[in-house]
Design a protein around this motif. Structure first.
Motif, PDB file in Angstrom:
ATOM      1  N   THR A 122      16.173  43.556  29.904  1.00  0.00           N
ATOM      2  CA  THR A 122      16.399  43.919  28.498  1.00  0.00           C
ATOM      3  C   THR A 122      15.104  43.810  27.702  1.00  0.00           C
ATOM      4  N   ARG A 123      14.337  42.747  27.938  1.00  0.00           N
ATOM      5  CA  ARG A 123      13.065  42.596  27.227  1.00  0.00           C
ATOM      6  C   ARG A 123      12.096  43.714  27.586  1.00  0.00           C
ATOM      7  N   ARG A 124      12.085  44.136  28.838  1.00  0.00           N
ATOM      8  CA  ARG A 124      11.155  45.189  29.261  1.00  0.00           C
ATOM      9  C   ARG A 124      11.544  46.556  28.716  1.00  0.00           C
ATOM     10  N   THR A 125      12.823  46.792  28.533  1.00  0.00           N
ATOM     11  CA  THR A 125      13.266  48.143  28.180  1.00  0.00           C
ATOM     12  C   THR A 125      13.570  48.330  26.705  1.00  0.00           C
ATOM     13  N   THR A 126      13.558  47.274  25.915  1.00  0.00           N
ATOM     14  CA  THR A 126      13.857  47.461  24.497  1.00  0.00           C
ATOM     15  C   THR A 126      12.697  48.176  23.818  1.00  0.00           C
ATOM     16  N   LYS A 127      13.040  48.993  22.867  1.00  0.00           N
ATOM     17  CA  LYS A 127      12.043  49.777  22.138  1.00  0.00           C
ATOM     18  C   LYS A 127      11.380  48.904  21.081  1.00  0.00           C
ATOM     19  N   ARG A 128      10.099  49.115  20.924  1.00  0.00           N
ATOM     20  CA  ARG A 128       9.389  48.416  19.862  1.00  0.00           C
ATOM     21  C   ARG A 128       9.622  49.157  18.553  1.00  0.00           C
ATOM     22  N   THR A 129       9.670  48.408  17.485  1.00  0.00           N
ATOM     23  CA  THR A 129       9.820  49.037  16.175  1.00  0.00           C
ATOM     24  C   THR A 129       8.509  48.917  15.431  1.00  0.00           C
ATOM     25  N   GLY A 130       8.174  49.937  14.730  1.00  0.00           N
ATOM     26  CA  GLY A 130       6.960  49.923  13.912  1.00  0.00           C
ATOM     27  C   GLY A 130       5.726  50.282  14.708  1.00  0.00           C
ATOM     28  N   ASN A 131       4.654  50.430  14.001  1.00  0.00           N
ATOM     29  CA  ASN A 131       3.377  50.769  14.592  1.00  0.00           C
ATOM     30  C   ASN A 131       2.579  49.486  14.817  1.00  0.00           C
ATOM     31  N   PRO A 132       2.227  49.166  16.042  1.00  0.00           N
ATOM     32  CA  PRO A 132       1.505  47.916  16.282  1.00  0.00           C
ATOM     33  C   PRO A 132       0.113  47.906  15.631  1.00  0.00           C
ATOM     34  N   ALA A 133      -0.451  49.057  15.340  1.00  0.00           N
ATOM     35  CA  ALA A 133      -1.784  49.103  14.721  1.00  0.00           C
ATOM     36  C   ALA A 133      -1.721  48.638  13.270  1.00  0.00           C
ATOM     37  N   LYS A 134      -0.567  48.731  12.641  1.00  0.00           N
ATOM     38  CA  LYS A 134      -0.431  48.337  11.236  1.00  0.00           C
ATOM     39  C   LYS A 134      -0.095  46.861  11.066  1.00  0.00           C
TER      40      LYS A 134
END
Length: 187
Positions: free
Chosen positions: A170-182
């Protein structure tokens, strides 16, 4: 008749395959791979231990009765073997040694088998204990019987392993939210 029999020497015409329909049938579908980790099957229970579905309760009752019957039959066989030693008049020392050997090996086998239901045994240690476990088979059967009264033998170990694998998946496949650059820098 074939071309050889008629003597014409004509080449056979290739047979065209029937046109595939637009809707795939069940035979044409490729097998789907399930998403995520799969539960490890347990002997006599398969994967019914996961949700306690199917005939899980009946299997537990059957395993309990079967292992208790195996313990009773094993004790009867050992009793007959002990009576054979008495008939052979081998002496008190040999008789006591055999009884103590089976008692100690059964106690050690019980402890080892009981522990293997909650943690994975070391394969090297398992291979060195093979003889002791064979002699103390009554202890292993007794541990199997007692554990089957609570759950499928090894269920808690398998459940813990499956839940850990499922959490990692679950941790590997969950989508990240937001832009990590910001993101703001830590510190």
């Amino acid at each position: 008749m074939s071309d050889k029999q008629t003597g014409t020497g004509a080449k056979p015409q290739p047979v065209k395959a029937p046109a595939a329909s637009a809707t795939p049938t069940a035979a044409n579908k490729a097998p789907t791979t399930p998403k995520g980790p799969l539960p490890e099957p347990i002997r006599f229970f398969g994967t019914t231990w996961l949700n306690h579905d199917g005939d899980y309760t009946a299997r537990r009752v059957t395993v309990s009765i079967g292992s208790l019957a195996a313990v009773a039959a094993s004790c009867l066989v050992l009793r007959l073997a002990y009576e054979g030693l008495q008939l052979a008049a081998v002496g008190g020392f040999v008789s006591i040694t055999v009884v103590v050997m089976f008692a100690v090996c059964s106690a050690l086998a019980f402890g080892h088998t009981w522990g293997s239901f909650t943690r994975r045994p070391d394969p090297d240690r398992q291979s060195t204990l093979r003889g002791l476990l064979a002699i103390g088979f009554i202890g292993s059967l007794a541990a199997y019987f007692l554990r089957s009264l609570k759950e499928a033998p090894g269920e808690s170990l398998h459940r813990r392993t499956y839940e850990t694998a499922l959490a990692q998946y679950t941790r590997r496949t969950t989508k990240r939210t937001g832009n990590p650059a910001k993101r703001r820098p830590r510190g």
